[in-house]
Scaffold this motif. Structure first.
Motif, short mmCIF file in Angstrom:
data_model
loop_
_atom_site.label_atom_id
_atom_site.label_comp_id
_atom_site.label_asym_id
_atom_site.label_seq_id
_atom_site.Cartn_x
_atom_site.Cartn_y
_atom_site.Cartn_z
N SER A 227 22.88 80.73 75.36
CA SER A 227 22.35 80.62 74.00
C SER A 227 22.23 79.15 73.59
O SER A 227 21.22 78.73 73.02
N PHE A 228 23.25 78.36 73.89
CA PHE A 228 23.24 76.93 73.57
C PHE A 228 22.09 76.22 74.27
O PHE A 228 21.36 75.42 73.67
N VAL A 229 21.90 76.53 75.56
CA VAL A 229 20.82 75.90 76.34
C VAL A 229 19.45 76.30 75.78
O VAL A 229 18.54 75.46 75.66
N MET A 230 19.28 77.57 75.40
CA MET A 230 18.00 78.04 74.88
C MET A 230 17.64 77.37 73.55
O MET A 230 16.48 77.07 73.28
N ILE A 231 18.66 77.14 72.71
CA ILE A 231 18.40 76.44 71.45
C ILE A 231 17.94 75.01 71.72
O ILE A 231 17.02 74.50 71.06
N CYS A 232 18.57 74.36 72.71
CA CYS A 232 18.15 73.00 73.09
C CYS A 232 16.70 73.00 73.58
O CYS A 232 15.93 72.09 73.25
N VAL A 233 16.34 74.01 74.37
CA VAL A 233 14.97 74.12 74.87
C VAL A 233 13.99 74.30 73.72
O VAL A 233 12.93 73.66 73.68
N ALA A 234 14.34 75.16 72.77
CA ALA A 234 13.46 75.41 71.62
C ALA A 234 13.24 74.14 70.80
O ALA A 234 12.13 73.87 70.33
N LEU A 235 14.30 73.36 70.63
CA LEU A 235 14.18 72.12 69.86
C LEU A 235 13.35 71.07 70.61
O LEU A 235 12.59 70.32 70.00
N ALA A 236 13.49 71.04 71.93
CA ALA A 236 12.87 69.97 72.71
C ALA A 236 11.40 70.22 73.04
O ALA A 236 10.63 69.27 73.19
N THR A 237 10.99 71.46 73.17
CA THR A 237 9.63 71.76 73.62
C THR A 237 8.66 71.83 72.44
O THR A 237 9.05 72.02 71.29
N GLN A 238 7.37 71.70 72.73
CA GLN A 238 6.34 71.71 71.69
C GLN A 238 5.37 72.87 71.87
O GLN A 238 4.17 72.74 71.63
N ARG A 239 5.90 74.01 72.26
CA ARG A 239 5.07 75.19 72.45
C ARG A 239 5.40 76.28 71.44
O ARG A 239 5.42 77.46 71.76
N TRP A 240 5.65 75.86 70.22
CA TRP A 240 5.93 76.82 69.15
C TRP A 240 4.65 77.51 68.68
O TRP A 240 4.66 78.70 68.39
N MET A 241 3.57 76.76 68.61
CA MET A 241 2.35 77.31 68.02
C MET A 241 1.11 76.71 68.69
O MET A 241 1.07 75.51 68.97
#
Length: 227
Positions: A20-34
């Motif tokens: 879960s911790f790693v996935m949150i870091c990935v979500a913050l770091a990547t620019q593929r939200w939209m």
């Protein structure tokens, strides 16, 4: 030292918390939200702006019906928004994700501690794991609600497009596709639920075993009274 069963259960919960911790870091770091495509009317033609962005940065490019193409360029989300509701909401999302990151880190620490020792304080046990995993899940759920509200309600993609290309005029239509950085949020929630379920089964089994051990003593007390 903790029992083998406790070590196994809390080690499994630690693994899910760490993921879960790693996935949150990935979500913050990547620019593929939209990924958004917005169409604007011009005097003699129409222009399509294609955007792909995350919470901090993104890319944009422009296509003109006449056949012209403006090459892709990188932009900073905060710089393109100015002092607007969209920027304030993005800032709130980042803060909430940082809080979820801290909650996930604390949950990982609690599960790791219980896997190798028997902490004296009650809150360091299952109660602490329930608390931090629940908070992390709630923060992630709020993020999943706020981001679409920002895109649809505050016109996040439209403001970013105007920040990239200042000469755009009236918007005709738009389409939005949520990327993997956004859908990772669902995986994080599932990992938090998995951690809670694992610790619940351990806690329930321990409680049942404790009750079974108390029954012979209760029955013996009754037999002595009858005698």
């Amino acid at each position: 030292m903790p029992s083998r069963k406790k070590t196994t259960m809390f080690a499994s919960a630690f693994f899910t918390c760490l993921c879960s911790f790693v996935m949150i870091c990935v979500a913050l770091a990547t620019q593929r939200w939209m990924h958004s495509e917005l169409r604007f009317s011009q005097s003699n033609s129409s222009v399509t702006v294609s955007l792909t962005y995350g919470l901090f940065s993104g890319t944009c490019e422009q296509f003109v019906d006449a056949g012209l193409h403006v090459p892709e360029k990188t932009f900073q989300v905060a710089d393109n928004l100015g002092n607007t509701n969209a920027k304030r909401t993005i800032t709130a999302i980042i803060v909430i994700l940082v809080l979820s990151l801290l909650s996930s880190l604390l949950s990982s620490g609690f599960t790791c501690t219980n896997a190798v020792s028997n902490p004296y304080q009650t809150f360091l046990g299952p109660i602490g794991v329930y608390t931090w995993n629940s908070l992390c899940g709630i923060f992630i759920l709020i993020t999943m609600i706020l981001f679409p509200v920002n895109v649809q309600g505050n016109g996040l993609s439209r403001e970013l497009a105007h920040g990239c290309f200042s000469l755009l005029q009236t918007q005709i239509k738009s389409s939005h596709t949520y990327g993997y950085s956004y859908w990772i949020m669902l995986l994080i929630i599932l990992l938090n639920i998995a951690s809670i379920i694992i610790i619940y089964f351990y806690d329930h089994a321990r409680y049942s075993k404790k009750k079974e051990q108390e029954r012979p003593i209760e029955n013996a007390t009754k037999d002595v009274i009858l005698f």
